[in-house]
Design a protein around this motif. Structure first.
Motif, mmCIF file in Angstrom:
data_model
loop_
_atom_site.group_PDB
_atom_site.id
_atom_site.type_symbol
_atom_site.label_atom_id
_atom_site.label_comp_id
_atom_site.label_asym_id
_atom_site.label_seq_id
_atom_site.Cartn_x
_atom_site.Cartn_y
_atom_site.Cartn_z
ATOM 1 N N UNK A 163 0.845 -1.206 0.000
ATOM 2 C CA UNK A 163 0.000 0.000 0.000
ATOM 3 C C UNK A 163 0.875 1.249 0.000
ATOM 4 N N UNK A 164 1.982 1.206 0.752
ATOM 5 C CA UNK A 164 2.872 2.371 0.854
ATOM 6 C C UNK A 164 3.476 2.741 -0.496
ATOM 7 N N UNK A 165 3.662 1.771 -1.374
ATOM 8 C CA UNK A 165 4.237 2.048 -2.688
ATOM 9 C C UNK A 165 3.392 3.041 -3.477
ATOM 10 N N UNK A 166 2.067 2.964 -3.307
ATOM 11 C CA UNK A 166 1.203 3.879 -4.036
ATOM 12 C C UNK A 166 1.305 5.316 -3.562
ATOM 13 N N UNK A 167 1.677 5.514 -2.298
ATOM 14 C CA UNK A 167 1.814 6.856 -1.736
ATOM 15 C C UNK A 167 3.251 7.387 -1.762
ATOM 16 N N UNK A 205 -22.344 7.361 10.296
ATOM 17 C CA UNK A 205 -20.975 7.679 9.887
ATOM 18 C C UNK A 205 -20.323 6.482 9.209
ATOM 19 N N UNK A 206 -19.738 6.741 8.055
ATOM 20 C CA UNK A 206 -18.898 5.760 7.376
ATOM 21 C C UNK A 206 -17.457 6.204 7.550
ATOM 22 N N UNK A 207 -16.680 5.438 8.287
ATOM 23 C CA UNK A 207 -15.256 5.714 8.478
ATOM 24 C C UNK A 207 -14.485 4.702 7.644
ATOM 25 N N UNK A 208 -13.619 5.192 6.754
ATOM 26 C CA UNK A 208 -12.953 4.281 5.826
ATOM 27 C C UNK A 208 -11.469 4.560 5.747
ATOM 28 N N UNK A 209 -10.719 3.500 5.594
ATOM 29 C CA UNK A 209 -9.286 3.561 5.314
ATOM 30 C C UNK A 209 -9.091 3.051 3.895
ATOM 31 N N UNK A 210 -8.447 3.869 3.041
ATOM 32 C CA UNK A 210 -8.284 3.492 1.637
ATOM 33 C C UNK A 210 -6.825 3.568 1.242
ATOM 34 N N UNK A 211 -6.502 2.891 0.131
ATOM 35 C CA UNK A 211 -5.151 2.988 -0.408
ATOM 36 C C UNK A 211 -5.087 4.097 -1.453
ATOM 37 N N UNK A 212 -4.009 4.190 -2.183
ATOM 38 C CA UNK A 212 -3.825 5.281 -3.131
ATOM 39 C C UNK A 212 -4.751 5.181 -4.341
ATOM 40 N N UNK A 213 -5.357 4.018 -4.541
ATOM 41 C CA UNK A 213 -6.290 3.834 -5.657
ATOM 42 C C UNK A 213 -7.743 3.875 -5.188
ATOM 43 N N UNK A 214 -7.965 4.397 -3.978
ATOM 44 C CA UNK A 214 -9.296 4.543 -3.379
ATOM 45 C C UNK A 214 -9.949 3.207 -3.055
#
Length: 321
Positions: A163-167, A205-214
């Motif tokens: 995941x870090x590669x995308x950021x 509430x929708x709490x979300x964690x996403x990667x660089x591609x959403x």
């Protein structure tokens, strides 16, 4: 003696009369109301040919009307249909043909994409309101069943590094963007201000964690609107696992051009407190926000939950994925 027998007779008569009245009421309740018609006239031409023609009109429209209608490509539609078709398909009877699985999925996706009322969908798809209410519930259950395993957090440090590669080009050591979204609903009965938020609407509430591609990595759904994003995060499963050290994050290491070990972090806005594994919104050299909040950029255009009259009360822990 005569008076006693008279009292007994009166009591017996009153009891008998009361029981007969109750039986009559029960029969009336059980009596099925006769249909005024078997099928409305506007539904008579809802044949398989009509359904195929409707899909073909949308599919072969050069302006991409199908993607706008269902909020997904036809290939994604076919993928979902293949997965849930065995779960939502019905058998034809001697009285009428069953509504095909393709049509059932299209009704549900249109409802989720637009928030149209059942009555509006009734005129669009030529399916009764009562049947639409059943179809949407069945299809949503099937979608949840087949897709629930697709939203999952990495279980190893290597997964977080992917995941870090995308950021990495904009924000090294970022392993996800975290943000909350208030989804507007109608006020649940007897809920008071439990779902009333600072925007002066009722919401969950929708709490979300996403990667660089959403792509969703984690989601917590159902917290009351009165709770801030920080409060939701502090009570969600993700934070509980972080403080219990149950997540295999990559070990801290130096940033490029530095020799100081820096931990990997989530990007978030000011609603979430700064901690070892969270940071605030960061902007690149062009002045654009890196990712937080952008996964919900199209959300305000439509909202299916506005037409849902009852949302059950849920604790902040409810609905975590």
């Amino acid at each position: 003696m005569a008076d006693a027998e008279l009292v007994k007779a009166i009591a017996f008569g009153l009891t008998y009369f009361y029981l007969k009245c109750k039986q009559s009421e029960i029969k009336k309740r059980r009596a099925r109301r006769q249909r005024r018609w078997w099928m409305k006239k506007i539904h008579h031409n809802r044949t398989r040919q009509f359904i195929e023609e409707k899909f073909n009109e949308l599919l072969y429209e050069p302006s991409g009307e199908f993607d706008n209608f269902c909020r997904m490509s036809y290939s994604d539609f076919e993928f979902l249909l293949q997965k849930i078709s065995p779960m939502i398909s019905k058998h034809d009877t001697d009285f009428r043909e069953a509504i095909p699985a393709k049509f059932r999925l299209a009704i549900t996706l249109r409802f989720l994409a637009s928030g149209d009322s059942y009555k509006s969908l009734h005129f669009l798809f030529k399916v009764s309101v009562s049947m639409i209410s059943i179809i949407i519930r069945e299809v949503c259950r099937a979608l949840n069943e087949i897709l629930k395993d697709l939203v999952k957090m990495p279980t190893t440090a290597e997964g977080w590094l992917n995941i870090e590669e995308g950021f990495r080009t904009k924000f090294p050591h970022c392993i996800g963007a975290l943000d909350g979204k208030h989804v507007v609903i109608e006020s649940p009965t007897h809920s008071g201000t439990e779902y009333y938020n600072y925007k002066k609407t009722f919401s969950i509430v929708l709490l979300a964690l996403v990667d660089s591609k959403y792509k969703f990595v984690f989601a917590d759904i159902g917290s009351q609107g009165r709770i801030s994003d920080g409060g939701v995060f502090n009570n969600c499963l993700l934070w509980k696992r972080i403080i219990r050290n149950e997540i295999d994050f990559p070990p801290p290491c130096p940033l490029p051009g530095s020799n100081i070990n820096i931990p990997y972090v989530f990007l978030a806005d000011g609603a979430l407190a700064l901690s070892q594994h969270s940071s605030f919104d960061v902007y690149d050299s062009s002045g654009n926000m890196v990712t937080p909040g952008s996964w919900r950029r199209d959300n305000d255009e439509y909202n299916a939950l506005q037409n849902l009259p009852q949302i059950p009360r849920r604790s902040p822990m409810h609905g975590s994925i």
